[in-house]
Write an enzyme that holds these catalytic residues in place. Structure first.
Site, mmCIF file in Angstrom:
data_model
loop_
_atom_site.group_PDB
_atom_site.id
_atom_site.type_symbol
_atom_site.label_atom_id
_atom_site.label_comp_id
_atom_site.label_asym_id
_atom_site.label_seq_id
_atom_site.Cartn_x
_atom_site.Cartn_y
_atom_site.Cartn_z
ATOM 1 N N ASP A 13 33.557 33.409 44.782
ATOM 2 C CA ASP A 13 34.588 34.388 45.074
ATOM 3 C C ASP A 13 35.784 33.662 45.689
ATOM 4 O O ASP A 13 35.660 32.513 46.147
ATOM 5 C CB ASP A 13 34.025 35.443 46.036
ATOM 6 C CG ASP A 13 34.992 36.580 46.284
ATOM 7 O OD1 ASP A 13 35.639 37.027 45.315
ATOM 8 O OD2 ASP A 13 35.126 37.014 47.440
ATOM 9 N N ASP A 15 38.783 35.401 47.856
ATOM 10 C CA ASP A 15 39.124 35.884 49.194
ATOM 11 C C ASP A 15 37.879 35.932 50.076
ATOM 12 O O ASP A 15 36.861 36.513 49.707
ATOM 13 C CB ASP A 15 39.737 37.284 49.109
ATOM 14 C CG ASP A 15 41.104 37.270 48.440
ATOM 15 O OD1 ASP A 15 41.987 36.549 48.923
ATOM 16 O OD2 ASP A 15 41.277 37.970 47.425
#
Length: 259
Positions: A13, A15
């Site tokens: 991922d 953020d």
């Protein structure tokens, strides 16, 4: 826990794992550098559908993270891939930004508000009452309802912002129609991403900061999962869920030597 095969490809991922509020998380640049030097397939994923991969590549580059465009996978791309498989050459009424409209244009979709096959809802900072009203009427008229991702809020320096999932709930309330979400935690996003880099779930790992999207999506796609504690989920939150990550790490820096 059953012994898994060695990790040959990585999905991470963005953020909360690599960056936080526009600032690189310590170890992120070194992790990406190690991945690129290793030659192992990898993807940086985001449920955010606002930006194109080229936009994100430029934003990450300004932060010192050197991620090629082909190694970025967004919920907009996953949505476009889903629609291309479901109804090639279809039509859609879109609420969203360039990341979504570009992805749909690239698969040959026509964007229209005249009897579209789909209403596709993505993220934008300028949701308009007029556009939402149009979407509701089109769905009531028979258009199928698709959303890029179910995230109810997104981060900002001022605090949480309403995101796609929250706006989708408004449309559902007005139409009685539930959307199909293409992004995490739908394992479809992980599987289409793995296919894009020629990787297999049995030898892949997912790194994320959220139990309810990243870890769940990785788990359901059959991947090894690493939860890092630099984003949304805290150590105290883990036991609230009926599933667990394969490993819990303080940050991405703890995974550099595993590549």
């Amino acid at each position: 826990m059953a012994e898994r095969k060695p990790i040959e490809s990585w999905l991470t991922d963005m953020d909360g794992v690599l960056i936080h509020e526009g600032v690189p998380i310590p170890g992120a640049a070194e992790f990406i550098k190690r991945l690129r030097e290793s030659g192992k397939p990898f993807l940086v994923l985001t449920n955010n559908s606002i930006y194109t991969p080229r936009d994100l590549q430029a934003r990450l580059s300004r932060m010192g993270l050197d991620v090629p465009v082909d190694n970025i996978w967004t919920s907009a791309l996953a949505t476009a891939k889903f629609l291309e498989d479901q109804r090639p050459g279809g039509t859609a009424y879109v609420i969203g930004e360039a990341g979504l409209t570009t992805a749909l244009h690239d698969i040959g979709y026509i964007l229209t508000d005249h009897e579209p096959d789909y209403v596709v809802l993505g993220e934008t900072r300028t949701y308009s009452f007029e556009a939402l009203t149009r979407a509701i009427r089109l769905i009531n008229g028979g258009a199928r309802f698709i959303c890029t991702n179910p995230d109810e809020t997104g981060p900002s320096t001022e605090g949480p912002l309403p995101a796609t999932g929250a706006v989708a709930a408004l449309i559902t309330k007005a139409t009685g129609k539930e959307p199909y979400f293409a992004g995490k935690p739908n394992p479809l996003m992980m599987r289409t991403g793995l296919n894009a880099i020629g990787a297999h779930s049995e030898t892949s790992a997912m790194i994320g900061d959220r139990m309810d999207t990243d870890v769940l999506a990785g788990l359901e796609a059959g991947m090894e999962t690493f939860l890092v504690l630099t984003g949304v989920t805290t150590h105290a939150d883990i036991d609230r869920y009926p599933f667990r990550p394969s490993r819990v790490m303080n940050s991405i820096a703890d995974l550099i030597d595993r590549v």
